[in-house]
Design a protein around this motif. Structure first.
Motif, PDB file in Angstrom:
ATOM      1  N   PRO A 268      43.083  -4.809  46.710  1.00  0.00           N
ATOM      2  CA  PRO A 268      44.472  -4.447  46.395  1.00  0.00           C
ATOM      3  C   PRO A 268      44.783  -4.390  44.903  1.00  0.00           C
ATOM      4  CG  PRO A 268      44.380  -6.145  48.098  1.00  0.00           C
ATOM      5  CD  PRO A 268      43.010  -6.020  47.527  1.00  0.00           C
ATOM      6  N   THR A 269      43.990  -5.099  44.086  1.00  0.00           N
ATOM      7  CA  THR A 269      44.264  -5.117  42.646  1.00  0.00           C
ATOM      8  C   THR A 269      43.598  -3.965  41.904  1.00  0.00           C
ATOM      9  OG1 THR A 269      42.376  -6.596  42.259  1.00  0.00           O
ATOM     10  CG2 THR A 269      44.526  -7.626  42.641  1.00  0.00           C
ATOM     11  N   THR A 270      42.813  -3.156  42.591  1.00  0.00           N
ATOM     12  CA  THR A 270      42.160  -2.024  41.933  1.00  0.00           C
ATOM     13  C   THR A 270      43.168  -0.925  41.650  1.00  0.00           C
ATOM     14  OG1 THR A 270      40.008  -2.460  42.953  1.00  0.00           O
ATOM     15  CG2 THR A 270      40.417  -0.208  42.209  1.00  0.00           C
ATOM     16  N   HIS A 271      43.132  -0.397  40.444  1.00  0.00           N
ATOM     17  CA  HIS A 271      44.007   0.713  40.060  1.00  0.00           C
ATOM     18  C   HIS A 271      43.710   1.915  40.946  1.00  0.00           C
ATOM     19  CE1 HIS A 271      45.399   4.036  37.320  1.00  0.00           C
ATOM     20  NE2 HIS A 271      46.409   3.193  37.204  1.00  0.00           N
ATOM     21  N   TRP A 272      44.728   2.728  41.218  1.00  0.00           N
ATOM     22  CA  TRP A 272      44.568   3.846  42.144  1.00  0.00           C
ATOM     23  C   TRP A 272      43.411   4.754  41.778  1.00  0.00           C
ATOM     24  CZ3 TRP A 272      44.880   8.622  39.937  1.00  0.00           C
ATOM     25  CH2 TRP A 272      45.579   8.740  38.737  1.00  0.00           C
ATOM     26  N   SER A 273      43.124   4.893  40.492  1.00  0.00           N
ATOM     27  CA  SER A 273      42.042   5.780  40.056  1.00  0.00           C
ATOM     28  C   SER A 273      40.669   5.246  40.437  1.00  0.00           C
ATOM     29  CB  SER A 273      42.108   5.980  38.541  1.00  0.00           C
ATOM     30  OG  SER A 273      41.971   4.743  37.854  1.00  0.00           O
ATOM     31  N   GLY A 274      40.580   3.948  40.752  1.00  0.00           N
ATOM     32  CA  GLY A 274      39.288   3.351  41.077  1.00  0.00           C
ATOM     33  C   GLY A 274      39.010   3.202  42.557  1.00  0.00           C
ATOM     34  N   LEU A 275      39.929   3.668  43.420  1.00  0.00           N
ATOM     35  CA  LEU A 275      39.734   3.483  44.859  1.00  0.00           C
ATOM     36  C   LEU A 275      38.534   4.248  45.423  1.00  0.00           C
ATOM     37  CD1 LEU A 275      43.432   3.369  46.105  1.00  0.00           C
ATOM     38  CD2 LEU A 275      41.813   1.473  45.855  1.00  0.00           C
ATOM     39  N   PRO A 276      38.262   5.496  44.974  1.00  0.00           N
ATOM     40  CA  PRO A 276      37.036   6.153  45.455  1.00  0.00           C
ATOM     41  C   PRO A 276      35.776   5.364  45.092  1.00  0.00           C
ATOM     42  CG  PRO A 276      38.526   7.770  44.497  1.00  0.00           C
ATOM     43  CD  PRO A 276      39.089   6.419  44.170  1.00  0.00           C
ATOM     44  N   GLU A 277      35.801   4.692  43.943  1.00  0.00           N
ATOM     45  CA  GLU A 277      34.662   3.874  43.549  1.00  0.00           C
ATOM     46  C   GLU A 277      34.522   2.653  44.457  1.00  0.00           C
ATOM     47  OE1 GLU A 277      32.984   1.455  39.615  1.00  0.00           O
ATOM     48  OE2 GLU A 277      34.754   2.748  39.450  1.00  0.00           O
ATOM     49  N   ARG A 279      35.260   2.647  47.547  1.00  0.00           N
ATOM     50  CA  ARG A 279      34.657   3.190  48.764  1.00  0.00           C
ATOM     51  C   ARG A 279      33.141   3.286  48.613  1.00  0.00           C
ATOM     52  NH1 ARG A 279      35.097   9.375  51.071  1.00  0.00           N
ATOM     53  NH2 ARG A 279      34.133   8.970  53.109  1.00  0.00           N
ATOM     54  N   GLU A 280      32.689   3.763  47.470  1.00  0.00           N
ATOM     55  CA  GLU A 280      31.246   3.910  47.263  1.00  0.00           C
ATOM     56  C   GLU A 280      30.556   2.548  47.218  1.00  0.00           C
ATOM     57  OE1 GLU A 280      29.468   6.681  47.394  1.00  0.00           O
ATOM     58  OE2 GLU A 280      31.391   7.600  47.934  1.00  0.00           O
ATOM     59  N   LYS A 281      31.161   1.594  46.546  1.00  0.00           N
ATOM     60  CA  LYS A 281      30.553   0.275  46.433  1.00  0.00           C
ATOM     61  C   LYS A 281      30.512  -0.447  47.784  1.00  0.00           C
ATOM     62  CE  LYS A 281      31.632  -0.634  41.577  1.00  0.00           C
ATOM     63  NZ  LYS A 281      32.366  -1.500  40.614  1.00  0.00           N
ATOM     64  N   ALA A 282      31.511  -0.180  48.625  1.00  0.00           N
ATOM     65  CA  ALA A 282      31.586  -0.858  49.929  1.00  0.00           C
ATOM     66  C   ALA A 282      31.058   0.018  51.055  1.00  0.00           C
ATOM     67  CB  ALA A 282      33.029  -1.267  50.212  1.00  0.00           C
ATOM     68  N   ARG A 283      30.396   1.116  50.725  1.00  0.00           N
ATOM     69  CA  ARG A 283      29.996   2.080  51.750  1.00  0.00           C
ATOM     70  C   ARG A 283      29.130   1.452  52.841  1.00  0.00           C
ATOM     71  NH1 ARG A 283      30.106   7.442  52.449  1.00  0.00           N
ATOM     72  NH2 ARG A 283      30.925   7.829  50.363  1.00  0.00           N
ATOM     73  N   SER A 284      28.170   0.629  52.476  1.00  0.00           N
ATOM     74  CA  SER A 284      27.292   0.039  53.495  1.00  0.00           C
ATOM     75  C   SER A 284      28.087  -0.861  54.432  1.00  0.00           C
ATOM     76  CB  SER A 284      26.164  -0.753  52.826  1.00  0.00           C
ATOM     77  OG  SER A 284      26.686  -1.791  52.009  1.00  0.00           O
ATOM     78  N   ARG A 285      29.035  -1.600  53.891  1.00  0.00           N
ATOM     79  CA  ARG A 285      29.866  -2.466  54.723  1.00  0.00           C
ATOM     80  C   ARG A 285      30.788  -1.644  55.607  1.00  0.00           C
ATOM     81  NH1 ARG A 285      34.394  -6.812  52.471  1.00  0.00           N
ATOM     82  NH2 ARG A 285      35.035  -7.625  54.529  1.00  0.00           N
ATOM     83  N   LEU A 286      31.377  -0.612  55.048  1.00  0.00           N
ATOM     84  CA  LEU A 286      32.287   0.230  55.814  1.00  0.00           C
ATOM     85  C   LEU A 286      31.548   1.008  56.896  1.00  0.00           C
ATOM     86  CD1 LEU A 286      34.499   1.609  52.890  1.00  0.00           C
ATOM     87  CD2 LEU A 286      35.147  -0.111  54.600  1.00  0.00           C
ATOM     88  N   ASP A 287      30.368   1.502  56.559  1.00  0.00           N
ATOM     89  CA  ASP A 287      29.596   2.270  57.533  1.00  0.00           C
ATOM     90  C   ASP A 287      29.046   1.403  58.657  1.00  0.00           C
ATOM     91  OD1 ASP A 287      30.104   4.523  56.099  1.00  0.00           O
ATOM     92  OD2 ASP A 287      28.091   4.737  55.248  1.00  0.00           O
TER      93      ASP A 287
END
Length: 331
Positions: A268-277, A279-287
């Motif tokens: 929640p503390t990540t700036h809106w511009s960093g949300l796609p990043e 997603r990439e960092k958490a991709r294995s967990r999300l997938d």
């Protein structure tokens, strides 16, 4: 030495510009309403509906998580401006949204028969289910209107937060001077909103009654619809699947990555511009988890007819998740 203005990104200047433009537009609508044609009045009311809805969902939501300026005074000014724009205290919104919703993440009812998240879609539901959409959206909007009416009457004590306002009092910082600063900001926000209503009525009571107030009420309903489908069917027991994302490029471009809602819940503390990043960092967990990805924005989440209801607890929920598709929608 160059003075630093922006806390996170100069791109936040777009959000500042929107905030100021909305404020100017609403006062201009009040000025010209009485001399406008029926078509023009309809357009102004519709424009006000859009401006308030977009501000609550995108602009003020982003500000409550990451203030835009290094200067505390400038951020306080933004809070005042957008309290007028969204018809409620931005500081109070920050307290209930960031310190309550993002702590309990749309939780289900506990042993006491209630949810800890005061905005949870399960709060007024039955048998462990989400509350009905109409009840959640319209009922929530009516409750907000009652709250705003009480704030208007609070002029007698200069819009201070009173002790009986237990929700806000429990969410403000416990230590001074931060606690006092937050309570003062709520007071100032409320004063700005209520005085702006008085100014609207002075400029044109017809605009206030037939233009602004209906648009404000409908905006509250739409915001509740948005929040409902951001969580409808998600799994509140899984931190990687407790909300719904939509990855449409155009939508996320126009809404500053608002569609990355699961990522926003994860960080929640990540700036809106960093949300796609995120997603990439958490991709294995999300997938690796069963979660919902909506093919449509949350505002029209009812169009996602294939959405699996993963929220059910116990054996029913686990069975539904196991037998259903791994994800809903497309990436």
């Amino acid at each position: 030495m160059t003075m630093r203005v922006w806390k996170n990104s100069p791109l936040d200047s777009i959000l500042v510009a929107y905030s100021v433009a909305q404020l100017v537009a609403m006062f201009w609508f009040a000025v010209v309403w009485d001399s406008a044609s029926t078509v023009q009045r309809t357009a102004m009311a519709g424009g006000t509906l859009f401006l308030i809805t977009y501000n609550i969902i995108v602009v003020t939501h982003l500000f409550t998580h990451q203030s835009w300026f290094v200067s505390g005074r400038l951020n306080a000014l933004v809070s005042l401006i957008n309290s007028i724009n969204v018809g409620q205290s931005v500081q109070a919104y920050q307290l209930t949204h960031v310190r309550n919703h993002h702590r309990f993440n749309n939780d289900v009812k506990g042993p006491d028969g209630s949810t800890k998240d005061i905005s949870s879609t399960y709060r007024d539901g039955e048998a462990g289910e989400h509350a009905p959409l109409i009840s959640y959206a319209v009922g929530g909007a009516l409750s907000s209107l009652v709250g705003r009416a009480r704030e208007l009457l609070a002029a007698a004590w200069l819009w201070r937060v009173r002790r009986k306002e237990t929700t806000i009092m429990s969410l403000v910082a416990h230590r001074e001077p931060r606690r006092g600063r937050e309570l003062r900001q709520v007071q100032l926000d409320r004063a700005a909103h209520c005085l702006s209503l008085a100014a609207f009525a002075t400029l044109s009571w017809r605009w206030t009654l037939f233009g602004y107030l209906p648009a404000f009420f409908l905006a509250l309903i739409l915001v509740n619809v948005q929040n409902y489908y951001r969580h409808y069917g998600a799994d509140p027991h899984d931190r990687a699947a407790d909300s719904v994302s939509h990855y449409g490029r155009l939508y996320n471009l126009l809404t500053f990555n608002d569609g990355h809602h699961q990522e926003h819940h994860l960080s929640p503390t990540t700036h809106w511009s960093g949300l796609p990043e995120v997603r990439e960092k958490a991709r294995s967990r999300l997938d690796a988890t069963t979660r919902i990805i909506s093919p449509v924005p949350a505002m029209v989440g009812f169009l996602d007819v294939r959405r699996a209801l993963l929220h059910r607890s116990g054996d029913v929920g686990r069975g539904a998740a196991a037998s259903g598709p791994r994800r809903s929608g497309s990436r």
